[in-house]
Write an enzyme that holds these catalytic residues in place. Structure first.
Site, PDB file in Angstrom:
ATOM      1  N   CYS A 141       5.899   6.276   3.179  1.00 51.94           N
ATOM      2  CA  CYS A 141       4.916   5.382   3.649  1.00 51.94           C
ATOM      3  C   CYS A 141       3.935   5.836   4.658  1.00 51.94           C
ATOM      4  CB  CYS A 141       5.613   4.158   4.263  1.00 51.94           C
ATOM      5  SG  CYS A 141       6.708   3.334   3.194  1.00 51.94           S
ATOM      6  N   LYS A 179       5.183  -5.920   4.201  1.00 52.25           N
ATOM      7  CA  LYS A 179       4.910  -5.316   2.927  1.00 52.25           C
ATOM      8  C   LYS A 179       6.089  -5.025   1.959  1.00 52.25           C
ATOM      9  CE  LYS A 179       4.602  -0.485   4.570  1.00 52.25           C
ATOM     10  NZ  LYS A 179       5.558   0.165   3.721  1.00 52.25           N
ATOM     11  N   ASP A 219       6.121   0.931   9.637  1.00 52.09           N
ATOM     12  CA  ASP A 219       7.637   0.792   9.437  1.00 52.09           C
ATOM     13  C   ASP A 219       8.566   1.398  10.579  1.00 52.09           C
ATOM     14  OD1 ASP A 219       6.571   0.050   7.107  1.00 52.09           O
ATOM     15  OD2 ASP A 219       7.374   1.885   5.809  1.00 52.09           O
TER      16      ASP A 219
END
Length: 217
Positions: A155, A122, A23
């Site tokens: 995450c 995602k 991310d």
């Protein structure tokens, strides 16, 4: 007799090691872009930490990985559709939606994929839950999964735990990850440290470089 089990910190194996950046996207890294935190200025801890520590450390990891033949993968939060109808219920409720056309949803230039490095969109906290990353890693023959990114307690945490549960030897590069506060970062590392080997950029960089020497021998 039970077979001898590996150590979490066993040496990385040539051709079986991957670096996964989680991310690292402009929308989270550049002040003023994150709709969830409009009050965070450029001097907020998270922005300072990612700018001054995390991104430079990830650049070191990327350089060493690429030079040594380590597989590099990137995951980003991104819907498959412009209106986000495909996203998870959790992302709809939060709400989190980054359409594929949003340039700010991509990694910054200094961390962008190079060549045919794989980038996986995602719509969940855990990459193993909403992508085919497990299938890909097994196709690539990966045993050692090295993880860095944001947020440490969200995450990154999910990636580490899920990767360990699926049988990968996971390494978390602590100083190449960040959370909104130092306390959240530290608590997360302690919480999921039992699922992985927690180490630092210099150690992983040296291991990647050693793989390059082995591969070139």
């Amino acid at each position: 007799m039970m077979p001898t089990l590996p150590r979490r910190d066993e040496p990385f194996s040539p051709g079986q090691t991957a670096l996964l950046l989680v991310d690292m996207q402009r929308i989270w890294l550049e002040p003023g872009l994150d709709p969830g935190h409009p009050d965070w200025g450029a001097d907020h801890y998270f922005y300072r930490q990612t700018r001054e520590v995390v991104i430079p450390n990830q650049q070191r990891l990327l350089a060493a990985a690429r030079a040594s033949g380590v597989e590099v993968l990137h995951t980003i939060i991104q819907s498959l559709t412009e209106d986000g109808r495909d996203r998870s219920l959790d992302h709809k409720l939060t709400p989190i939606h980054i359409p594929p056309s949003l340039a700010e949803g991509l990694p910054p230039a200094e961390l962008a994929p190079v060549g045919d490095e794989i980038i996986l969109p995602k719509t969940s906290s855990g990459i193993f839950n909403s992508t085919n990353v497990d299938y890909l890693l097994r196709n690539l023959g990966i045993r050692h999964l090295v993880v860095a990114g944001v947020l440490t307690d969200q995450c990154v945490d999910m990636t580490v735990r899920d990767g360990a549960d699926r049988g990968y030897l996971v390494t978390c590069v602590a100083d190449a990850c960040a959370a909104p506060t130092q306390a959240r970062h530290d608590i997360a590392l302690k919480a999921f440290g039992g699922y992985c080997w927690v180490t630092d950029t210099a150690t992983v960089e040296a291991r990647f470089q050693a793989l390059g020497r082995v591969g070139g021998a």
